[in-house]
Design a protein around this motif. Structure first.
Motif, PDB file in Angstrom:
ATOM      1  N   ASP A   1       5.815   4.506  -7.155  1.00 20.20           N
ATOM      2  CA  ASP A   1       6.040   3.996  -5.793  1.00 20.20           C
ATOM      3  C   ASP A   1       5.902   2.475  -5.750  1.00 20.20           C
ATOM      4  O   ASP A   1       6.676   1.789  -5.081  1.00 20.20           O
ATOM      5  CB  ASP A   1       5.027   4.617  -4.822  1.00 20.20           C
ATOM      6  CG  ASP A   1       5.437   6.022  -4.390  1.00 20.20           C
ATOM      7  OD1 ASP A   1       6.642   6.321  -4.378  1.00 20.20           O
ATOM      8  OD2 ASP A   1       4.539   6.810  -4.055  1.00 20.20           O
TER       9      ASP A   1
ATOM     10  N   ALA B   1      -5.632  12.702  -4.107  1.00 15.64           N
ATOM     11  CA  ALA B   1      -4.830  11.725  -3.378  1.00 15.64           C
ATOM     12  C   ALA B   1      -5.189  10.345  -3.884  1.00 15.64           C
ATOM     13  O   ALA B   1      -6.355  10.046  -4.143  1.00 15.64           O
ATOM     14  CB  ALA B   1      -5.069  11.820  -1.873  1.00 15.64           C
TER      15      ALA B   1
ATOM     16  N   ILE C   1      -1.494  18.491  -4.731  1.00 13.32           N
ATOM     17  CA  ILE C   1      -2.279  19.676  -4.383  1.00 13.32           C
ATOM     18  C   ILE C   1      -2.068  20.749  -5.458  1.00 13.32           C
ATOM     19  O   ILE C   1      -0.927  21.025  -5.839  1.00 13.32           O
ATOM     20  CB  ILE C   1      -1.820  20.226  -3.010  1.00 13.32           C
ATOM     21  CG1 ILE C   1      -1.859  19.126  -1.934  1.00 13.32           C
ATOM     22  CG2 ILE C   1      -2.639  21.443  -2.609  1.00 13.32           C
ATOM     23  CD1 ILE C   1      -3.221  18.684  -1.517  1.00 13.32           C
TER      24      ILE C   1
ATOM     25  N   ILE D   1       0.845  -1.189   0.000  1.00 12.58           N
ATOM     26  CA  ILE D   1       0.000   0.000   0.000  1.00 12.58           C
ATOM     27  C   ILE D   1       0.880   1.239   0.000  1.00 12.58           C
ATOM     28  O   ILE D   1       1.815   1.325   0.789  1.00 12.58           O
ATOM     29  CB  ILE D   1      -0.859   0.052   1.279  1.00 12.58           C
ATOM     30  CG1 ILE D   1      -1.655  -1.223   1.447  1.00 12.58           C
ATOM     31  CG2 ILE D   1      -1.773   1.261   1.259  1.00 12.58           C
ATOM     32  CD1 ILE D   1      -2.179  -1.367   2.860  1.00 12.58           C
ATOM     33  N   THR D   2       0.558   2.187  -0.851  1.00 11.84           N
ATOM     34  CA  THR D   2       1.301   3.450  -0.846  1.00 11.84           C
ATOM     35  C   THR D   2       0.357   4.585  -1.206  1.00 11.84           C
ATOM     36  O   THR D   2      -0.617   4.377  -1.932  1.00 11.84           O
ATOM     37  CB  THR D   2       2.509   3.372  -1.794  1.00 11.84           C
ATOM     38  OG1 THR D   2       3.190   4.613  -1.802  1.00 11.84           O
ATOM     39  CG2 THR D   2       2.081   3.034  -3.212  1.00 11.84           C
ATOM     40  N   THR D   3       0.608   5.766  -0.666  1.00 11.08           N
ATOM     41  CA  THR D   3      -0.290   6.916  -0.844  1.00 11.08           C
ATOM     42  C   THR D   3       0.505   8.130  -1.304  1.00 11.08           C
ATOM     43  O   THR D   3       1.549   8.431  -0.735  1.00 11.08           O
ATOM     44  CB  THR D   3      -1.002   7.234   0.490  1.00 11.08           C
ATOM     45  OG1 THR D   3      -1.797   6.116   0.889  1.00 11.08           O
ATOM     46  CG2 THR D   3      -1.895   8.463   0.349  1.00 11.08           C
ATOM     47  N   ASP D   4       0.020   8.800  -2.322  1.00  7.46           N
ATOM     48  CA  ASP D   4       0.623  10.057  -2.762  1.00  7.46           C
ATOM     49  C   ASP D   4      -0.479  11.060  -3.064  1.00  7.46           C
ATOM     50  O   ASP D   4      -1.414  10.751  -3.794  1.00  7.46           O
ATOM     51  CB  ASP D   4       1.482   9.857  -4.019  1.00  7.46           C
ATOM     52  CG  ASP D   4       2.961   9.774  -3.684  1.00  7.46           C
ATOM     53  OD1 ASP D   4       3.423  10.499  -2.784  1.00  7.46           O
ATOM     54  OD2 ASP D   4       3.664   8.978  -4.331  1.00  7.46           O
ATOM     55  N   ALA D   5      -0.330  12.250  -2.517  1.00  9.45           N
ATOM     56  CA  ALA D   5      -1.297  13.324  -2.738  1.00  9.45           C
ATOM     57  C   ALA D   5      -0.693  14.379  -3.647  1.00  9.45           C
ATOM     58  O   ALA D   5       0.531  14.565  -3.676  1.00  9.45           O
ATOM     59  CB  ALA D   5      -1.699  13.947  -1.400  1.00  9.45           C
TER      60      ALA D   5
ATOM     61  N   LEU E   1      -9.286   6.735  -4.803  1.00  8.52           N
ATOM     62  CA  LEU E   1      -9.068   8.127  -5.215  1.00  8.52           C
ATOM     63  C   LEU E   1      -9.797   9.097  -4.295  1.00  8.52           C
ATOM     64  O   LEU E   1     -10.967   8.903  -3.984  1.00  8.52           O
ATOM     65  CB  LEU E   1      -9.598   8.312  -6.646  1.00  8.52           C
ATOM     66  CG  LEU E   1      -9.603   9.741  -7.202  1.00  8.52           C
ATOM     67  CD1 LEU E   1      -8.185  10.225  -7.462  1.00  8.52           C
ATOM     68  CD2 LEU E   1     -10.431   9.801  -8.488  1.00  8.52           C
TER      69      LEU E   1
ATOM     70  N   THR F   1      -4.474   6.213  -2.990  1.00 11.47           N
ATOM     71  CA  THR F   1      -3.860   5.116  -2.267  1.00 11.47           C
ATOM     72  C   THR F   1      -3.804   3.943  -3.237  1.00 11.47           C
ATOM     73  O   THR F   1      -4.845   3.494  -3.734  1.00 11.47           O
ATOM     74  CB  THR F   1      -4.643   4.760  -0.996  1.00 11.47           C
ATOM     75  OG1 THR F   1      -4.510   5.854  -0.070  1.00 11.47           O
ATOM     76  CG2 THR F   1      -4.088   3.504  -0.333  1.00 11.47           C
TER      77      THR F   1
END
Lengths: 331, 331
Positions: free
Chosen positions: B76, B135, B51, B45-49, B89, B137
Motif C-alpha cells: 500500500d 491489523a 483475519i 498512513i494506511t491500514t490493512d487487517a 500492530l 497501520t
C-alpha cells in the motif's frame, strides 16, 4: 479505506460521511490518508483494539460500543497530554452483516467525532467470522518534546488521580455477577462503564507539571504498578484517600468486600499521575480551572511495586490485581 | 503497546525487541509512540487487517503470516510512492496462547522489518477468542504534495502493470480447490501467494510520472474498476497483453478456463498505474533501472467501468470479479 465487493461495500457507505471533513482522508476513496502534524509539534500515536465478548457485548449496542472505542483511545491521548487529530479504524464484522448494528455504530462514531473534533482518516473493513473486531489507531499532537510519559515517576512525588475510581468496575460487577445496586447507582455505574470521559483538557494542562501520567484502564492498583515498574520506584496508595462517588460509597457501606473491586477493577479512564510536592499548587489550580476533582492518593518512594495501605497504615492484601473482561479471564 | 497480566505478557516479551531500534517507540514501555515526519514531507498512513480463516490459515505458519502482513501494508505504501517509516500492530490471539506460533510470527516480523527498514512503533495485544486477528497501520513519507493517488486517471492515459499477474491466484486455486500443477509451478505460485514483493522503489520512481496508481490486491479487473470509478473514466484491458509468468502460461495452456482466475484473482501486489503517452519513455527508463518488468496492458478513455478485450478486440465476459478468500466468500 478498502473493503471489497458485495455487502461489505455497505460498511464503506456508512463510514464515508465520517471522513468528509478532512481533506487528507480523501473521502475514504483512496487506500491511504495524509495526516499533518501541526508546526512545532510531535505526532503522538496510540492503538487500542476491542474484541466482541472480550471487551464488549454486541448487545451493548453499536452506538455505545463506538463511543467507548473512540473514548478509550482519546483517553490514551489525554494521558499523553495530546490534542486529538483523528483516527484510523479497523472494523471487522461477521457475515451476514447486521446493518442495524452497523448503522448504530456509525452514528456513535459520528456523535463522538463531533464532540471531540476527532475525524476518521481511513482504515480497513474486513469480514470477521469470530465476532465483531474493532481497532483504532489514534493520532494526537503535543508541543515538541512535551509528551507525557508513564515512566517518569520520581521518588518523593505525590500520587494523584482525577475524578472517582471504581464506578465502572461496580457497573461490570452488576452486569457480569448480577450484583444488585439501587437503580440510580446502577445507572451511574453503567454510564461510567460504557461512556468514559477522556480527561483531554486536564491531560494537556499536566504538561510541564506532572512527572508520570497514565489513564486507569486495567485497574488503579495494576496501573500504579505500571508506573512503579517502568520507573523502578515504589508507589504507595492510601486506600482511604481514593476518591469514590457517592454511589460507590453507598455500595461499599453495604458490602465492604467491594473495596477490592473498586481498587483493582478497570475501565475508570481517569488520569493517574505523579508530581513533585512543589507542583501541588499548580495541580490544584489546574483542577479548579476545569472543575474536575483531583485527589492526592499516595506517594512515590524508593523500592518497587505497589503497596496499598488501609486507614491505619497497614498493607492491604487484594484479591485480584487485574481487570475482569466479559470473557471472564484476566488480560 | 498495552497488554495485561498473565499469559498475554508473553506477547509483549516477543514484540519488545522489534521496537528497540526507534527511540519514538519507547521500547513498547509506554502506551503511545512518537513518529517523526521527515522535513518537507507528508506523512502517509494506511491500514490493512488480516483475519484468520478469511485472509490466512493458522497452518500457513506464524512466520509466513507475519511477512505477508507487513508486505501487504508495504505494498500500500508502494502504491503511494512512499518511503516506509514504521508501523503499529494489533495482535489478537485466542487463549491458550500458542507460543510456538507466536515465536514464529515475531521472527517473521523481525525478518521483514530488517529487509524493509520498517520498525514496530507500538500497538495493542488482545485476546481474540474467534481466531487470530491482525491489523497494521503503516506509516510512510512522500515529498509534500507528491503522494500518488488511485483517483488521478485521465482519458488518453496508457495502463501499465509491473511484474506478472495471476500467480498468487493460481496458488490459491491449488490450495483451495486442489488444482494440480507441476511442482515447480506450484512452488512459485505458493511463494507469490504468501510472500508478495512490495514494489517500493518502483512506486517512489512513479512520483511525477504516473497519474493513477494502486496495488493489485482484489484482482486485476476489479482494481482497474477502482481506477475507473474514482476518476469517472473507462479502463480498457487487453487480455492478451497481461503479463504472465512462464508457469502461469503453462497452466493456461493446459486449461484456458484459468484465464478468468488470472484476470480476476487477487493478491498479486503488483502496481497497476496509468500515465500519459508522453511518459512512456520515462516509464521504460524507470523499469530498466530497476530490472522490473513493466507492461502496457491497455488504456483509459471516456466512459465508465472496465472492458476486457480478447486478442480479436472483442469484450470478454468474466466469471467473477472478486477475490476468493479462504473463507470461500467474496469480500
Amino acid at each position: 479505506m478498502s473493503g471489497g465487493p458485495g455487502e461489505f461495500d455497505l460498511i464503506a457507505r456508512y463510514l464515508a460521511p465520517l471522513a468528509s471533513a478532512v481533506p487528507g482522508a480523501f473521502g475514504l476513496q483512496d487506500d491511504a490518508a495524509i495526516i499533518h502534524t501541526p508546526a512545532g509539534c510531535d505526532l503522538v500515536i496510540t492503538t487500542d483494539a476491542m474484541i466482541e465478548s472480550v471487551h464488549f457485548l454486541k448487545a451493548d449496542g453499536g452506538q455505545s460500543v463506538a463511543r467507548k472505542l473512540l473514548r478509550v483511545n482519546l483517553s490514551d491521548l489525554a494521558a499523553k497530554g495530546a490534542v486529538p487529530l483523528g483516527y484510523q479504524l479497523v472494523l471487522g464484522m461477521p457475515a451476514p452483516l447486521d446493518e442495524g448494528w452497523l448503522a448504530d455504530f456509525a452514528a456513535g462514531l459520528a456523535q463522538d467525532q463531533a464532540a471531540f473534533s476527532f475525524p476518521l482518516y481511513g482504515g480497513d473493513t474486513v469480514r470477521s467470522p469470530g465476532g465483531i473486531t474493532l481497532a483504532v489507531t489514534a493520532f494526537g499532537s503535543v508541543p515538541e518534546g512535551s509528551m507525557l510519559r508513564r515512566s517518569a515517576a520520581q521518588a518523593g512525588d505525590d500520587l494523584y488521580v482525577t475524578g472517582s475510581i471504581g464506578d465502572a468496575a461496580l457497573g461490570l460487577e452488576a452486569k457480569l455477577n448480577h450484583r444488585l445496586f439501587p437503580s440510580a447507582s446502577r445507572m451511574m455505574f453503567d454510564s461510567r462503564l460504557h461512556l468514559p470521559s477522556p480527561r483531554l483538557a486536564f491531560g494537556q494542562g499536566l504538561r510541564g507539571i506532572a512527572h508520570a501520567v497514565l489513564d486507569v484502564s486495567d485497574g488503579l492498583v495494576q496501573d500504579a504498578g505500571h508506573i512503579a515498574e517502568t520507573a523502578g520506584v515504589q508507589v504507595v496508595i492510601e486506600a482511604g484517600a481514593v476518591p469514590l462517588s457517592l454511589a460507590a460509597r453507598g455500595a461499599l457501606a453495604e458490602d465492604p468486600a467491594l473495596r477490592s473491586v473498586v481498587l483493582t477493577g478497570g475501565d475508570d479512564y481517569e488520569l493517574l499521575f505523579t508530581a513533585p510536592p512543589a507542583a501541588a499548587d499548580a495541580v490544584a489550580v489546574l483542577a479548579r480551572s476545569q472543575t474536575l476533582a483531583v485527589t492526592r492518593i499516595g506517594r512515590v518512594q524508593a523500592g518497587q511495586g505497589v503497596v496499598v495501605l488501609d486507614s491505619d497504615g497497614r498493607p492491604l492484601a487484594l484479591e485480584k490485581a487485574g481487570f475482569q473482561h466479559f470473557g471472564g479471564s484476566v488480560e
